[in-house]
Design a protein around this motif. Structure first.
Motif, short mmCIF file in Angstrom:
data_model
loop_
_atom_site.label_atom_id
_atom_site.label_comp_id
_atom_site.label_asym_id
_atom_site.label_seq_id
_atom_site.Cartn_x
_atom_site.Cartn_y
_atom_site.Cartn_z
N PHE A 22 32.88 37.33 27.09
CA PHE A 22 33.23 37.59 28.35
C PHE A 22 34.88 36.93 28.90
O PHE A 22 35.60 37.48 29.22
N TYR A 23 34.49 35.71 28.21
CA TYR A 23 36.10 34.95 29.07
C TYR A 23 37.26 35.30 28.08
O TYR A 23 38.30 35.71 29.30
N PRO A 24 37.86 35.31 26.98
CA PRO A 24 38.73 35.73 26.52
C PRO A 24 39.16 37.48 26.99
O PRO A 24 39.94 37.32 27.04
N ALA A 25 37.96 38.12 27.28
CA ALA A 25 38.21 39.43 27.35
C ALA A 25 39.14 39.52 29.38
O ALA A 25 40.36 40.30 29.43
N GLY A 26 38.80 38.30 29.77
CA GLY A 26 39.25 38.14 31.41
C GLY A 26 40.38 37.13 31.35
O GLY A 26 41.36 38.87 31.69
N LYS A 27 40.92 36.77 30.22
CA LYS A 27 41.81 36.20 29.84
C LYS A 27 43.02 37.84 29.63
O LYS A 27 43.77 37.75 29.78
N PHE A 39 29.28 43.86 21.63
CA PHE A 39 30.74 43.77 21.97
C PHE A 39 31.42 45.20 22.36
O PHE A 39 31.54 43.82 23.67
N GLY A 40 31.52 45.94 22.94
CA GLY A 40 32.26 47.33 23.52
C GLY A 40 31.28 46.66 25.02
O GLY A 40 32.94 46.60 25.76
N ASN A 41 30.18 46.48 25.07
CA ASN A 41 30.08 45.78 27.05
C ASN A 41 30.58 44.45 27.03
O ASN A 41 30.92 44.70 27.79
N GLY A 42 30.77 43.41 26.47
CA GLY A 42 30.81 42.19 26.61
C GLY A 42 32.35 42.26 27.12
O GLY A 42 32.17 41.64 28.38
N ILE A 43 32.91 42.49 26.36
CA ILE A 43 34.57 43.12 26.83
C ILE A 43 34.77 43.26 27.92
O ILE A 43 35.24 43.55 28.56
N GLY A 44 33.07 44.32 28.36
CA GLY A 44 34.00 44.61 30.10
C GLY A 44 33.01 43.30 30.76
O GLY A 44 32.99 44.57 31.86
N SER A 45 32.39 42.72 30.55
CA SER A 45 31.55 41.97 31.55
C SER A 45 33.11 41.62 32.75
O SER A 45 34.09 41.08 32.39
N GLY A 46 32.45 41.77 33.96
CA GLY A 46 32.94 42.02 35.30
C GLY A 46 34.06 42.86 35.47
O GLY A 46 35.59 43.13 36.60
N ILE A 47 33.90 43.87 34.36
CA ILE A 47 35.14 44.21 34.51
C ILE A 47 35.04 45.69 35.42
O ILE A 47 35.66 46.30 37.07
N ILE A 48 33.47 46.55 36.67
CA ILE A 48 33.50 46.72 37.64
C ILE A 48 34.02 46.03 38.60
O ILE A 48 34.30 46.72 40.04
N MET A 49 34.06 44.74 38.84
CA MET A 49 34.32 43.41 40.04
C MET A 49 35.37 43.58 39.81
O MET A 49 35.93 43.58 41.27
N THR A 50 35.85 43.93 39.00
CA THR A 50 36.93 42.95 38.70
C THR A 50 38.32 44.79 39.25
O THR A 50 39.21 44.65 40.20
N PRO A 63 43.39 32.66 42.70
CA PRO A 63 44.57 33.62 42.47
C PRO A 63 44.31 34.54 41.69
O PRO A 63 43.88 35.02 41.18
N LEU A 64 45.07 35.98 42.26
CA LEU A 64 44.75 37.05 41.22
C LEU A 64 45.23 36.95 40.00
O LEU A 64 45.20 38.03 39.65
N HIS A 65 46.70 36.23 39.60
CA HIS A 65 46.67 35.91 38.47
C HIS A 65 45.74 35.28 37.43
O HIS A 65 45.26 35.53 35.98
N MET A 66 44.34 34.76 38.41
CA MET A 66 43.40 34.63 37.29
C MET A 66 42.03 35.36 37.71
O MET A 66 41.08 34.85 37.64
N ARG A 67 41.84 36.70 38.75
CA ARG A 67 41.36 37.08 38.86
C ARG A 67 39.93 37.76 37.74
O ARG A 67 38.80 37.49 38.48
N ALA A 68 40.77 38.47 37.09
CA ALA A 68 40.28 39.29 35.54
C ALA A 68 38.89 38.16 35.52
O ALA A 68 37.87 38.09 34.63
N ARG A 69 39.33 36.88 34.75
CA ARG A 69 38.98 35.63 33.86
C ARG A 69 37.85 35.22 34.96
O ARG A 69 36.86 34.94 34.36
N ALA A 70 38.04 34.81 36.23
CA ALA A 70 37.00 34.54 37.25
C ALA A 70 35.98 35.69 37.52
O ALA A 70 34.48 35.29 36.68
#
Length: 404
Positions: free
Chosen positions: A267-272, A315-326, A132-139
């Motif tokens: 990575f997970y807190p950043a997605g949330k 830390f800076g790179n970690g919070i961006g985990s999945g950002i390009i995909m998202t 679902p869209l509201h969980m996309r970044a976390r996923a």
């Protein structure tokens, strides 16, 4: 509870093979150059063979998008697993014998890089459609995190395998991991599509997608290119500056390991945060913190300060985990999504190639310190571009697995 069920029943089917593919990659990457040298390659030729993984990915991104659009994400992942197996078999053919030409080994490495691009795109597209869209970044941030876990663990397991079976052990481990990933993917349900959607997807061409999305590629895509550039460069600057300070290889590895641990924990807190407050809250700080860490690094003069700066970088790179995909998923059309993701990944890979080249060029002209600082300004440019062009709202038409 519905959200939890979706992640467990759909997304985990992608995370498991992603971790296994990451483990396969992590176990063999450290020995590629050494294996080439054992076969008689010079140092420069061994470096070229090591680069074939990236080259294979670069030239396959766009064809991978076309493939996934035509045959679907699940079949593309299965094909990627099969091609990876073929590549690993070629890599194993003359290990310890030297009876096969070096070009055969290079072809195997190239196939592994190409398969990685296909699998990466297909799993990203599959997960985007399934969650679902509201969980996309976390996923997607979790997807990036699981890959990092696999790549982190892979070298240690590969070293253990080589203690038992010698140099081929790392490749045996990779082969087992890829086969296991393929077995998991085989059990993943296909995405449900109508005949109209399949017909529309079949008519999508790469050039047609570029014409449709060119404004996105020229704006937000430029930010992604810059972000990919500084993220790739970060893997080089810590060991280089540690060597410049006269630190031992062991100390450099420990510092790099601390930074990697911080990277893997957030990575997970950043997605949330991205799902709750928006993509800017993570994407812009990610790029900005990378830029700051680069600019501060030449000011460090010992292991302690370098460790602090490296952990800020992690830390800076970690919070961006999945950002390009998202972000790629956010701006993708509902029809022809894999074709779009292929172009998107190509932009990211071009940035990954250009970032270290910029560092090398400025270092050759002005020295390592100025080279690192100039690379840091790439991060500031990425932060500005992402702040300007990340969409305020995200809309999406969703398909679901056929068994849901």
């Amino acid at each position: 509870m519905a959200e939890e069920f979706r992640l467990r029943s759909v997304a985990v089917a992608v995370y498991a093979p992603a971790t296994l593919f990451g483990l396969a990659e992590g176990s063999m990457l450290p020995v590629v150059a050494l294996s080439a040298i054992d076969r008689g390659a010079t140092t420069s030729v061994a470096a070229l063979i090591s680069a074939l993984i990236g080259i294979g990915s670069l030239v396959t991104n766009i064809p991978a998008g076309v493939l996934a659009t035509r045959v679907g994400e699940r079949k593309s992942m299965l094909l990627a697993a099969a091609v990876s197996v073929a590549g690993l078999v070629l890599c194993l053919l003359d290990l310890g014998t030297g009876s096969w030409p070096l070009v055969v080994y290079g072809a195997g490495v190239l196939l592994i890089g190409a398969a990685s691009a296909v699998y990466s795109l297909a799993r990203q597209s599959y997960l985007t459609e399934s969650v679902p869209l509201h969980m996309r970044a976390r996923a997607l941030s979790t997807l990036g995190g699981t890959m990092r876990v696999g790549v982190f663990v892979g070298p240690f397991l590969g070293a253990a395998a080589m203690q038992v079976w010698g140099p081929p052990g790392a490749y045996y481990l990779s082969l087992v991991a890829v086969l296991a990933a393929g077995a998991v993917v085989y059990r993943v349900p296909d995405l449900e599509t109508t005949a109209e959607v399949r017909a529309a997807a079949a008519s999508i061409t790469t050039w047609g997608m570029v014409k449709q999305q060119w404004r996105v590629y020229a704006t937000l895509g430029a930010g992604i290119l810059l972000l990919s550039g500084i993220r790739q460069t970060r893997q080089t600057v810590v060991p280089l500056w540690a060597a410049h300070l006269g630190l031992s290889p062991t100390a450099s590895s420990v510092i790099y390991g601390f930074a990697g641990a911080i990277d893997a924990l957030v990575f997970y807190p950043a997605g949330k945060v991205m799902d709750r407050y928006g993509r800017r809250w993570v994407a812009v700080p990610c790029a900005f913190m990378l830029g700051v860490s680069f600019v501060l690094m030449p000011l460090t003069h010992g292991a302690l300060l370098l460790s602090v700066v490296a952990m800020v970088m992690g830390f800076g790179n970690g919070i961006g985990s999945g950002i390009i995909m998202t972000l790629g998923a956010d701006v993708s059309p509902s029809i022809g999504r894999p074709t779009h993701i292929g172009i998107w990944n190509e932009l990211a890979d071009v940035g990954s190639g250009l970032g270290p080249l910029l560092l090398a060029a400025v270092t050759a002209l002005a020295g390592l310190g100025p080279g690192i600082v100039v690379s840091g300004f790439v991060g500031f440019g990425a932060a500005a571009a992402l702040w300007t062009w990340i969409p305020r709202t995200v809309r999406r038409v969703r398909r679901v697995p056929a068994t849901e």
